[in-house]
Design an enzyme around this catalytic site. Sequence first.
Site, short mmCIF file in Angstrom:
data_model
loop_
_atom_site.label_atom_id
_atom_site.label_comp_id
_atom_site.label_asym_id
_atom_site.label_seq_id
_atom_site.Cartn_x
_atom_site.Cartn_y
_atom_site.Cartn_z
N HIS A 169 1.26 -2.90 0.87
CA HIS A 169 1.89 -4.21 1.00
C HIS A 169 1.97 -5.00 -0.31
O HIS A 169 1.93 -6.23 -0.33
CB HIS A 169 1.17 -5.05 2.07
CG HIS A 169 2.03 -6.17 2.61
ND1 HIS A 169 1.57 -7.08 3.52
CD2 HIS A 169 3.31 -6.52 2.34
CE1 HIS A 169 2.52 -7.95 3.80
NE2 HIS A 169 3.60 -7.63 3.09
N CYS A 190 -0.86 -11.97 4.17
CA CYS A 190 -1.31 -10.66 3.70
C CYS A 190 -1.22 -10.40 2.20
O CYS A 190 -2.23 -10.17 1.54
CB CYS A 190 -0.52 -9.57 4.42
SG CYS A 190 -0.64 -9.60 6.22
#
Length: 321
Positions: free
Chosen positions: A127, A69
């Site tokens: 994130h 990610c």
Amino acid sequence: MKRLLLICLSFCGIVQAAAPPNFLIILADDHGYGDVSTYHASDVQTPNIDRIGKEGMTFTAMRANCTVCSPSRAALLTGRYADRVGVPGVIRTKPEDSWGYFDPKVPTIANELKKVGYHTGIVGKWHLGLESPNTPNERGFDHFHGFLGDMMDSYTTHLRQGNNYMRLNAETVDPKGHATDIFTEWAGDYLRERAEHNDKPFFLYLAYNAPHFPIEPPPEYLAKVKARAPQLDEKRAMNVAFVEHLDDCIGRVLAVLQETELAQNTVVVFSADNGGSIPHAQNNDPWRGGKQDHYDGGLRVPFVMRWPAQIKPGSRRTTRA
């Protein structure tokens, strides 16, 4: 995908006499190439994602910049290789298990678009840092309504290891409901607000957590899939339902663009940060491997783009953008 910044900035100058386009970048999490039905016959149905490509351009050779990610997101937002901006791996809650620090000196696509007059927003998963100076509002975004962390332990509690990372800008919020529905509602709110204050173009980065595990479709979606395809095992049925819920939510966002008369001059992109997770029954066909692999299944991602004002419907591109 790291060249998306250059694509967006170049679009701003395509039609000098016309208003610059808006941008809606929709990024799914761990969405396998084979879990978008536009690419081949599939047990999953994604009519809304497919429609972006049918009404615009479908890319068949797009690759993510990493198989996990955070690095892919860093590359997407900076136009640089993730290692060069301090994010070689996944940024996590616990410092001893975190593999990156998003270099605060590097400008993001939001910073660059603000320079040319855009309002910038992010809804959903960030994130790329949990604290200053690496929060979205400090990295070029005027508006943040979403989740600072990596994965949610549940899509209905929204916590990560006991922490609430849901934010409205710097304020902690505690919304109720399924996270995919929540982010869809917040994206719709942002689009309606920009339609009312249309003095400047906008850039909205809509980053869903779905379909990253835990695989938690709403019960009515799972029931519909089981009724339609009783031959599917439980894990696959769960994932199909999860993806179809996400697709419906994307359809709701596209409907807001139409409702607000923003669709014609808005560039809409759908893609994913990496391939799907094989242990969670996600589909990367026809490619070998999946998330965390360096085979094509871990790196090839769906990528469709629509801009009614400029892109011919039904276009296809078979080389990398």
